[in-house]
Design an enzyme around this catalytic site. Structure first.
Site, PDB file in Angstrom:
ATOM      1  N   HIS A   1      -6.551   4.162   7.297  1.00 43.21           N
ATOM      2  CA  HIS A   1      -5.857   3.743   6.071  1.00 43.21           C
ATOM      3  C   HIS A   1      -5.216   4.932   5.346  1.00 43.21           C
ATOM      4  O   HIS A   1      -4.156   4.790   4.725  1.00 43.21           O
ATOM      5  CB  HIS A   1      -6.839   3.014   5.143  1.00 43.21           C
ATOM      6  CG  HIS A   1      -6.212   2.401   3.921  1.00 43.21           C
ATOM      7  ND1 HIS A   1      -5.173   1.476   3.982  1.00 43.21           N
ATOM      8  CD2 HIS A   1      -6.457   2.573   2.594  1.00 43.21           C
ATOM      9  CE1 HIS A   1      -4.826   1.121   2.746  1.00 43.21           C
ATOM     10  NE2 HIS A   1      -5.579   1.768   1.885  1.00 43.21           N
TER      11      HIS A   1
ATOM     12  N   SER B   1       0.823  -1.218   0.000  1.00 36.34           N
ATOM     13  CA  SER B   1       0.000   0.000   0.000  1.00 36.34           C
ATOM     14  C   SER B   1       0.849   1.257   0.000  1.00 36.34           C
ATOM     15  O   SER B   1       1.728   1.409   0.846  1.00 36.34           O
ATOM     16  CB  SER B   1      -0.866   0.060   1.263  1.00 36.34           C
ATOM     17  OG  SER B   1      -1.728  -1.020   1.325  1.00 36.34           O
TER      18      SER B   1
ATOM     19  N   ALA C   1       3.143  -2.282   3.955  1.00 36.14           N
ATOM     20  CA  ALA C   1       2.943  -1.275   4.992  1.00 36.14           C
ATOM     21  C   ALA C   1       2.555  -2.048   6.245  1.00 36.14           C
ATOM     22  O   ALA C   1       1.791  -3.005   6.162  1.00 36.14           O
ATOM     23  CB  ALA C   1       1.835  -0.320   4.587  1.00 36.14           C
TER      24      ALA C   1
ATOM     25  N   TYR D   1      -8.372 -10.603   3.130  1.00 35.63           N
ATOM     26  CA  TYR D   1      -9.537  -9.836   3.594  1.00 35.63           C
ATOM     27  C   TYR D   1     -10.433  -9.352   2.458  1.00 35.63           C
ATOM     28  O   TYR D   1     -11.520  -8.847   2.689  1.00 35.63           O
ATOM     29  CB  TYR D   1      -9.107  -8.646   4.468  1.00 35.63           C
ATOM     30  CG  TYR D   1      -8.233  -7.613   3.793  1.00 35.63           C
ATOM     31  CD1 TYR D   1      -8.748  -6.743   2.838  1.00 35.63           C
ATOM     32  CD2 TYR D   1      -6.891  -7.500   4.119  1.00 35.63           C
ATOM     33  CE1 TYR D   1      -7.952  -5.796   2.224  1.00 35.63           C
ATOM     34  CE2 TYR D   1      -6.080  -6.550   3.521  1.00 35.63           C
ATOM     35  CZ  TYR D   1      -6.618  -5.704   2.574  1.00 35.63           C
ATOM     36  OH  TYR D   1      -5.825  -4.775   1.965  1.00 35.63           O
ATOM     37  N   GLU D   2      -9.969  -9.523   1.216  1.00 33.26           N
ATOM     38  CA  GLU D   2     -10.829  -9.159   0.082  1.00 33.26           C
ATOM     39  C   GLU D   2     -11.830 -10.272  -0.217  1.00 33.26           C
ATOM     40  O   GLU D   2     -12.652 -10.134  -1.129  1.00 33.26           O
ATOM     41  CB  GLU D   2      -9.971  -8.872  -1.153  1.00 33.26           C
ATOM     42  CG  GLU D   2      -9.107  -7.637  -0.981  1.00 33.26           C
ATOM     43  CD  GLU D   2      -8.131  -7.443  -2.136  1.00 33.26           C
ATOM     44  OE1 GLU D   2      -8.506  -6.782  -3.105  1.00 33.26           O
ATOM     45  OE2 GLU D   2      -6.999  -7.954  -2.061  1.00 33.26           O
TER      46      GLU D   2
ATOM     47  N   ASN E   1       2.459   3.286  11.091  1.00 31.23           N
ATOM     48  CA  ASN E   1       1.709   3.750  12.278  1.00 31.23           C
ATOM     49  C   ASN E   1       2.114   2.908  13.477  1.00 31.23           C
ATOM     50  O   ASN E   1       2.521   1.759  13.312  1.00 31.23           O
ATOM     51  CB  ASN E   1       0.204   3.590  12.028  1.00 31.23           C
ATOM     52  CG  ASN E   1      -0.154   2.158  11.657  1.00 31.23           C
ATOM     53  OD1 ASN E   1      -0.020   1.765  10.496  1.00 31.23           O
ATOM     54  ND2 ASN E   1      -0.557   1.376  12.631  1.00 31.23           N
TER      55      ASN E   1
ATOM     56  N   MET F   1      -1.217  -7.254   7.020  1.00 28.53           N
ATOM     57  CA  MET F   1      -2.216  -8.161   6.452  1.00 28.53           C
ATOM     58  C   MET F   1      -1.761  -8.807   5.146  1.00 28.53           C
ATOM     59  O   MET F   1      -2.602  -9.205   4.331  1.00 28.53           O
ATOM     60  CB  MET F   1      -3.523  -7.382   6.228  1.00 28.53           C
ATOM     61  CG  MET F   1      -4.044  -6.679   7.490  1.00 28.53           C
ATOM     62  SD  MET F   1      -5.471  -5.647   7.149  1.00 28.53           S
ATOM     63  CE  MET F   1      -5.581  -4.676   8.670  1.00 28.53           C
ATOM     64  N   SER F   2      -0.448  -8.906   4.946  1.00 28.88           N
ATOM     65  CA  SER F   2       0.029  -9.477   3.670  1.00 28.88           C
ATOM     66  C   SER F   2       1.351 -10.208   3.877  1.00 28.88           C
ATOM     67  O   SER F   2       1.700 -10.589   4.992  1.00 28.88           O
ATOM     68  CB  SER F   2       0.217  -8.345   2.650  1.00 28.88           C
ATOM     69  OG  SER F   2       1.298  -7.503   3.032  1.00 28.88           O
TER      70      SER F   2
ATOM     71  N   HIS G   1      -3.663   0.177  -4.186  1.00 31.05           N
ATOM     72  CA  HIS G   1      -3.120  -0.965  -4.942  1.00 31.05           C
ATOM     73  C   HIS G   1      -3.603  -0.825  -6.380  1.00 31.05           C
ATOM     74  O   HIS G   1      -4.806  -0.890  -6.648  1.00 31.05           O
ATOM     75  CB  HIS G   1      -3.606  -2.289  -4.346  1.00 31.05           C
ATOM     76  CG  HIS G   1      -2.937  -2.661  -3.059  1.00 31.05           C
ATOM     77  ND1 HIS G   1      -1.841  -3.495  -3.009  1.00 31.05           N
ATOM     78  CD2 HIS G   1      -3.188  -2.302  -1.798  1.00 31.05           C
ATOM     79  CE1 HIS G   1      -1.453  -3.636  -1.753  1.00 31.05           C
ATOM     80  NE2 HIS G   1      -2.252  -2.925  -0.985  1.00 31.05           N
TER      81      HIS G   1
ATOM     82  N   HIS H   1      -5.280  -9.986  -1.185  1.00 33.50           N
ATOM     83  CA  HIS H   1      -5.336 -10.150   0.274  1.00 33.50           C
ATOM     84  C   HIS H   1      -6.465 -11.088   0.670  1.00 33.50           C
ATOM     85  O   HIS H   1      -7.513 -11.117   0.026  1.00 33.50           O
ATOM     86  CB  HIS H   1      -5.578  -8.795   0.955  1.00 33.50           C
ATOM     87  CG  HIS H   1      -4.573  -7.749   0.630  1.00 33.50           C
ATOM     88  ND1 HIS H   1      -4.648  -6.974  -0.506  1.00 33.50           N
ATOM     89  CD2 HIS H   1      -3.466  -7.335   1.286  1.00 33.50           C
ATOM     90  CE1 HIS H   1      -3.625  -6.132  -0.537  1.00 33.50           C
ATOM     91  NE2 HIS H   1      -2.887  -6.333   0.542  1.00 33.50           N
TER      92      HIS H   1
HETATM   93  N1  HPA Z   1      -2.130  -3.367  11.404  1.00 37.71           N
HETATM   94  C1  HPA Z   1      -2.317  -4.186  10.354  1.00 37.71           C
HETATM   95  N2  HPA Z   1      -1.975  -3.866   9.104  1.00 37.71           N
HETATM   96  C2  HPA Z   1      -1.418  -2.665   8.904  1.00 37.71           C
HETATM   97  C3  HPA Z   1      -1.206  -1.742   9.954  1.00 37.71           C
HETATM   98  C4  HPA Z   1      -1.580  -2.125  11.269  1.00 37.71           C
HETATM   99  O1  HPA Z   1      -1.430  -1.377  12.248  1.00 37.71           O
HETATM  100  N3  HPA Z   1      -0.632  -0.640   9.399  1.00 37.71           N
HETATM  101  C5  HPA Z   1      -0.504  -0.881   8.075  1.00 37.71           C
HETATM  102  N4  HPA Z   1      -0.976  -2.103   7.759  1.00 37.71           N
END
Ligand code: HPA
Length: 279
Positions: free
Chosen positions: A251, A35, A118, A90-91, A239, A215-216, A66, A88
């Site tokens: 996001h 991302s 990310a 989650y999609e 973050n 998540m990847s 993406h 992903h």
């Molecule tokens: N958690 C999960 N996935 C992420 C995060 C997070 O804090 N930041 C960027 N992708």
């Protein structure tokens, strides 16, 4: 979910045929962009862009940030496939589908893969903007792209004792020192998402030895291991993970921090590609 290996191989072959109709370039290295990290795709020379929507059997990418395209060309003198169309869990795709881009890359000729993402920082020393070389991972998503029949060219029970190739990582450290690119190294934990983690989950992951969460990447690393393809992984910490900072996770912030450090990431990855070219 089960699948038929012959059907699986046929799908990959059909996808390869469509890409070959665009270019006969045989990529040696694949680069999967996370991302907000799309800038590296712009540095590819003699680029041929293939939208993933035109590639048969390519799972639909739906995430903002993406692009949903494959870029074939040359980066630092190396024939590459840049994947801006990560899939992903989650999609709503099953785990097998999440491994599709890696199987496609391998079928196109790719023999090593750089995975970027990310991630949220769990280690309090890894603030937003930190680049983290992934040393190892923890799979907390309860999913695996190898579940089902054994795919063509895959090992049933791949060894995972060196999931992010140690000698390649050593080269990445050397390059970072030479270029004065600040980086950290740590363990990445994979959660299925799309909800971010709770503070209790993050405390749990911290106790388990995780430094970053996302998540990847893990399913792709597992898929690559089954095919015998070495992997290098780099997270951009965007973050503080949940509970480490009073600001709610968003996001948009993830994309913004990714943009902020993308030049450093690009410089580092390009130099890694240049300096680790096979003889
Ligand atoms: N958690 C999960 N996935 C992420 C995060 C997070 O804090 N930041 C960027 N992708």
């Amino acid at each position: 979910m089960t699948f038929d290996p012959a059907h699986d191989a046929r799908q990959t072959a059909e996808a390869v045929a469509v890409i070959r109709a665009h270019t006969d370039l045989v990529p040696e290295l694949a680069l999967v962009l996370g991302s907000g990290l799309g800038a590296l795709a712009d540095e590819v020379e003699d680029a041929v862009v293939v939208p993933t929507a035109d590639v048969p059997h390519y799972p639909r990418s739906t995430v903002e940030g993406h692009a949903g395209q494959l870029v074939l060309g040359t980066l630092a003198g190396t024939p590459v496939l840049v994947i801006q169309g990560r899939v992903h869990l989650y999609e709503g795709h099953d785990a097998r589908a999440v491994g599709f881009p890696v199987r496609l890359a391998h079928a196109l000729g790719v023999r090593r893969i750089v995975l970027t993402n990310a991630a949220g920082g769990i280690n309090p020393a890894f603030g937003p903007g930190t680049l983290m070389l992934i040393s190892d991972h923890i799979n907390m998503a309860s999913a695996n792209p190898l579940a089902g029949a054994v795919g063509e060219g895959e090992t049933r029970f791949p060894d995972m004792s060196n999931p992010y190739d140690e000698s390649w990582r050593e080269a990445a450290r050397r390059v970072a020192l030479e270029l004065k690119v600040p980086y950290r190294e740590g363990v990445y934990v994979w959660t299925s998402g799309p909800s971010y983690e709770t503070p209790a989950e993050i405390r749990f992951f911290a106790q388990a030895g995780a430094d970053a969460v996302g998540m990847s990447t893990v399913p792709e690393a597992i898929q690559a291991a089954a095919l015998g393809v070495p992997v290098l992984g780099i997270s951009t910490i965007t973050n503080p993970a949940a509970g480490l900072d009073p600001t709610p996770l968003d996001h948009a912030d993830v994309l913004e921090v990714g943009r902020r450090v993308r030049d450093q990431l690009s410089t580092w990855v390009r130099a890694i590609v240049a300096e680790t070219r096979p003889a």
